[in-house]
Motif scaffolding. Structure first.
Motif, short mmCIF file in Angstrom:
data_model
loop_
_atom_site.label_atom_id
_atom_site.label_comp_id
_atom_site.label_asym_id
_atom_site.label_seq_id
_atom_site.Cartn_x
_atom_site.Cartn_y
_atom_site.Cartn_z
N GLU A 353 0.83 -1.38 -0.18
CA GLU A 353 0.01 0.06 -0.16
C GLU A 353 0.76 1.34 0.15
N ASN A 354 1.87 1.23 0.84
CA ASN A 354 2.68 2.44 0.96
C ASN A 354 3.58 2.46 -0.49
N LEU A 355 4.06 1.53 -0.95
CA LEU A 355 4.49 1.43 -2.17
C LEU A 355 3.63 2.10 -3.55
N GLY A 356 2.44 1.45 -3.39
CA GLY A 356 1.54 2.17 -4.20
C GLY A 356 1.24 3.73 -4.04
N GLU A 357 1.01 4.03 -3.16
CA GLU A 357 0.83 5.67 -2.78
C GLU A 357 1.83 6.46 -3.41
N MET A 358 3.29 5.96 -2.95
CA MET A 358 4.38 6.94 -3.35
C MET A 358 4.53 6.83 -4.91
N LEU A 359 4.35 5.78 -5.60
CA LEU A 359 4.33 5.59 -6.97
C LEU A 359 2.96 6.58 -7.55
N ALA A 360 1.69 6.53 -6.82
CA ALA A 360 0.92 7.16 -7.42
C ALA A 360 1.23 8.70 -7.58
N ILE A 361 1.72 9.17 -6.46
CA ILE A 361 1.90 10.69 -6.00
C ILE A 361 2.98 11.05 -6.99
N THR A 362 4.15 10.29 -7.18
CA THR A 362 5.41 10.79 -8.05
C THR A 362 4.93 10.80 -9.38
N ASP A 363 4.02 9.68 -9.93
CA ASP A 363 3.60 9.36 -11.38
C ASP A 363 2.72 10.76 -11.76
N PHE A 364 1.76 11.13 -10.83
CA PHE A 364 0.90 12.21 -11.11
C PHE A 364 1.72 13.49 -11.22
N ALA A 365 3.05 13.49 -10.31
CA ALA A 365 3.54 14.92 -10.32
C ALA A 365 4.39 15.05 -11.59
N ALA A 366 4.87 13.69 -12.07
CA ALA A 366 5.57 13.63 -13.45
C ALA A 366 4.83 14.22 -14.62
N VAL A 367 3.55 13.49 -14.56
CA VAL A 367 2.46 14.00 -15.55
C VAL A 367 2.30 15.54 -15.51
N TYR A 368 1.92 15.90 -14.36
CA TYR A 368 1.60 17.58 -14.37
C TYR A 368 2.71 18.25 -14.89
N LEU A 369 3.94 17.93 -14.46
CA LEU A 369 5.10 18.42 -14.76
C LEU A 369 5.13 18.45 -16.50
N ALA A 370 4.94 17.34 -16.97
CA ALA A 370 4.75 17.20 -18.49
C ALA A 370 4.06 18.06 -19.09
N LEU A 371 2.67 18.22 -18.56
CA LEU A 371 1.76 18.91 -19.24
C LEU A 371 1.73 20.28 -19.11
N ALA A 372 2.13 20.85 -18.00
CA ALA A 372 2.41 22.12 -17.69
C ALA A 372 3.59 22.84 -18.08
N SER A 373 4.78 22.05 -18.68
CA SER A 373 6.00 22.52 -18.96
C SER A 373 5.84 23.04 -20.71
N ALA A 374 6.20 24.55 -20.73
CA ALA A 374 6.22 24.56 -22.22
C ALA A 374 6.72 23.81 -23.26
N GLY A 375 6.02 23.42 -24.14
CA GLY A 375 6.68 22.53 -25.41
C GLY A 375 6.57 21.11 -25.20
N ARG A 376 5.97 20.78 -23.85
CA ARG A 376 6.01 19.27 -23.56
C ARG A 376 4.48 18.97 -23.74
N SER A 377 3.57 19.55 -23.99
CA SER A 377 2.28 19.12 -23.92
C SER A 377 1.93 18.31 -25.23
#
Length: 377
Positions: A353-377
């Protein structure tokens, strides 16, 4: 540059997310449930193995397969050697990749093939080689793929990869969170039956529930100030992330986070485990990437200049072994060099469960960074 206004605009995020990465992250819990059902239907849950394998070999392309191998090796620990077979070839295309068994592999070893594509001739050749050596072969691949047919042809076991009806294979989908859990979950069921880890159906249901709750906290409709993934993405803008991990299961999460930041968001990141991270990355906190590093005139005009990268520590913590922790030393080192720290620590629960939560938060963060970065959408 990060467009922070985009993070709090769900409609704009949806338009920018042409690869369906946020949808894949939100569906991680559903993928666990579907993949567990596929594993049961394939017969993994009813297996009666005759002892543990001498070694487990894992082959597959890309970031998802690498993450699966790293996570399984960490979960199994000293119970059995788990080794990823690295590919060779002139290009990363499915038709160009090749794998080879080590010379010692034989009838007491287990070969796992994991792929979100299933069209790699090299994996089919590897399955045939394993069959001639007497290795047991288990594959997780898309249903009716060429690899599934090849593994069935050598009397191996195929578990259909859990996919959504709308999903088509592409680079982003193969890297994203959904692919990781779709490939990993059947192997958790298998390893539970082999006695290598403890992952009964009840535990997998709890993991899926934790992934659902984390997706609710990290979803696009949740504002940045109360959304841990959006907050982390915003904090990592224009920074060089130094991902420091502590605890038995945080290490592979940090390494995956580093990989998906590079592959999805185009951001360099370095990952290391505490306490070795402190000497390994210490010079970065006082060199060119230091928070205050600027050798030129402070008052010069910077309007037309690219923003310099400065180090930022991301501290991923699971429960440390024996209660001993290097986190205070890590914070002291970072703060003594005026380096900001982002910290992620899961709620109480089982290791998976702990592993899943850490993976989920970091995966979401990487996706948000990709979408909100100029030229990466």
């Amino acid at each position: 540059m990060l467009d922070e206004s985009l993070l709090d605009d769900p409609e704009s995020l949806a338009r920018a997310d042409r690869r369906g990465l946020l949808r894949g992250a939100a569906e991680a819990g559903a993928r666990v449930r579907t993949a567990a059902r596929h594993a049961t239907e394939a017969g993994l849950a009813e297996m009666k193995p005759e002892g543990r394998p001498r070694a487990v070999l894992i082959a597959g392309p890309g970031t998802a397969a690498n993450g699966v191998a790293d996570l399984l090796a960490t979960l199994v620990g000293a119970a059995c050697p788990v080794t990823r077979l690295h590919s060779t070839g002139v290009a990363p295309a499915a038709g160009a990749l090749r794998w080879a068994l080590p010379g010692w592999a034989g009838s007491v070893d287990l070969l796992l093939l994991v792929t979100p594509d299933g069209a790699e001739p090299g994996l089919a050749v590897l399955a045939e080689q394993a069959y001639r050596r007497g290795c047991t072969v288990v594959a997780v691949a898309p249903q009716r793929s060429p690899l599934s047919e090849s593994v069935n042809g050598v009397h191996g076991l195929v578990v259909p990869m859990a996919t959504a009806p709308y999903e088509e294979y592409d680079e982003g989908t193969a890297t994203g969170p959904a692919a990781l859990w779709a490939l990993l979950t059947p192997l958790l069921v298998l390893f539970d039956r082999l006695g290598l880890i403890t992952a009964p159906p009840d535990t997998l249901r709890l993991v899926a529930d934790r992934l659902d709750r984390t997706a609710e906290r990290c979803g696009p409709a949740i504002a940045t100030y109360s959304n841990p993934a959006k907050t982390l993405a915003s904090e990592l803008a224009d920074s060089l992330p130094l991902i420091w991990t502590e605890g038995a299961y945080a290490g592979p999460v940090g390494r995956r986070f580093s990989a998906v930041l590079a592959e999805l968001a185009g951001r360099p990141a370095l990952s290391a485990e505490l306490p070795e991270a402190l000497p390994a990355h210490g010079v970065l906190l006082s060199g060119a990437f230091a928070a205050g590093a600027d050798p030129d005139d402070f008052f010069r005009d910077r309007v037309n200049e690219a923003q310099a990268l400065h180090a930022r520590v991301v501290l991923l913590r699971d429960r440390p072994t024996g209660g001993m922790t290097a986190a205070p030393a890590a914070r002291e080192l970072a703060l003594s060099h005026d380096t900001a720290i982002s910290e992620i620590e899961p709620e109480d629960g089982s290791d998976l469960e702990n592993l899943g939560e850490m993976l989920a938060i970091t995966d979401f963060a990487a996706v948000y960074l990709a979408l909100a970065s100029a030229g990466r959408s």
